[in-house]
Design an enzyme around this catalytic site. Structure first.
Site, PDB file in Angstrom:
ATOM      1  N   HIS A  58       0.836  -1.195   0.000  1.00  0.00           N
ATOM      2  CA  HIS A  58       0.000   0.000   0.000  1.00  0.00           C
ATOM      3  C   HIS A  58       0.873   1.248   0.000  1.00  0.00           C
ATOM      4  CE1 HIS A  58      -3.718  -2.216   1.875  1.00  0.00           C
ATOM      5  NE2 HIS A  58      -3.323  -2.748   0.730  1.00  0.00           N
ATOM      6  N   GLU A  60       0.951   3.887   1.954  1.00  0.00           N
ATOM      7  CA  GLU A  60       1.498   4.342   3.236  1.00  0.00           C
ATOM      8  C   GLU A  60       2.771   3.594   3.614  1.00  0.00           C
ATOM      9  OE1 GLU A  60      -3.077   4.580   3.768  1.00  0.00           O
ATOM     10  OE2 GLU A  60      -1.610   3.487   2.554  1.00  0.00           O
ATOM     11  N   CYS A  83      -6.133   2.055   5.980  1.00  0.00           N
ATOM     12  CA  CYS A  83      -6.900   0.876   6.374  1.00  0.00           C
ATOM     13  C   CYS A  83      -6.614   0.513   7.825  1.00  0.00           C
ATOM     14  CB  CYS A  83      -6.602  -0.301   5.451  1.00  0.00           C
ATOM     15  SG  CYS A  83      -4.881  -0.844   5.430  1.00  0.00           S
ATOM     16  N   CYS A  92      -2.538  -0.233   7.625  1.00  0.00           N
ATOM     17  CA  CYS A  92      -1.657   0.908   7.379  1.00  0.00           C
ATOM     18  C   CYS A  92      -1.705   1.896   8.541  1.00  0.00           C
ATOM     19  CB  CYS A  92      -2.060   1.614   6.086  1.00  0.00           C
ATOM     20  SG  CYS A  92      -1.669   0.661   4.599  1.00  0.00           S
TER      21      CYS A  92
END
Length: 208
Positions: A58, A60, A83, A92
């Site tokens: 992801h 992040e 998330c 994250c």
């Protein structure tokens, strides 16, 4: 505390990054993340990333990996709420907390029922300042396909038509002719690259 203009400036960069992998992140949304710190000489970007092709890692975690120890005390600008659930990767929100991020600026709240505000709640409970709705309208446009699927349980559909004034696509004896110009064709090619599926028909009723 950063002013709104500064927040928007860095969110513009996060949105630019998010657009790079639009249509290439499988079922995950293409998210952009920019990490910014100010040590007294003005804010500077120390880490940035977009959701990887295929959906992982992801944005992040990618940006945090680039920033390293410089993430501690910094601000993270994210186009979609981090998330908060355990899926194929850890949350994250947890990664931002562990990295020592002091402030998180978010464009759009995630409508996914597994998140939907809980990511922001986790951050706030950890003592992190959370700012939402920065360039929200622009973020909604960038995430329109993902948001439509989560909110309405249906795909986001774009209709593309190229017809002459009399509703035709060709000239008798010449076959198909070019109706649109080069800029329009280039735009459509980019749009097709960002789309999961393309439906082609010969009558309007074929798309019903």
């Amino acid at each position: 505390m950063a002013d709104r203009t500064e927040d928007e400036r860095f969110m513009v960069e996060a949105l630019r990054l998010a657009h790079l992998h639009l249509g290439a992140t499988d079922s995950n949304p293409s998210v952009g993340c920019v990490i910014v710190r100010d040590d007294g000489n003005g804010p500077r970007i120390v880490g940035s990333a977009v959701t990887a092709a295929g959906g992982r890692p992801h944005a992040e975690t990618g940006a945090l990996a680039v920033a390293g120890p410089l993430a501690r005390g910094a601000t993270a600008y994210v186009t979609l709420e981090p998330c908060s659930h355990h899926g194929k990767t850890p949350p994250c929100a947890d990664a931002l907390i562990a990295a020592g991020i002091a402030r998180v600026v978010i464009a759009v709240t995630d409508p996914d029922e597994r998140v939907s505000g809980s990511g922001m709640e986790m951050l706030r409970e950890a003592g992190i300042e959370v700012v939402t709705g920065v360039l929200e309208e622009e973020g909604e446009r960038e995430l329109e396909g993902y948001l439509m699927r989560k909110r309405n349980n249906r795909p986001y559909v774009t209709l593309k038509l190229a017809v002459s004034a009399d509703g035709m696509i060709g000239i008798k004896g010449q076959g198909q002719v070019r109706i649109t110009g080069v800029p329009a064709r280039e735009f459509v090619h980019r749009l097709q690259a960002e789309t999961d599926a393309i439906l082609v028909g010969i009558r309007y009723g074929d798309c019903r």
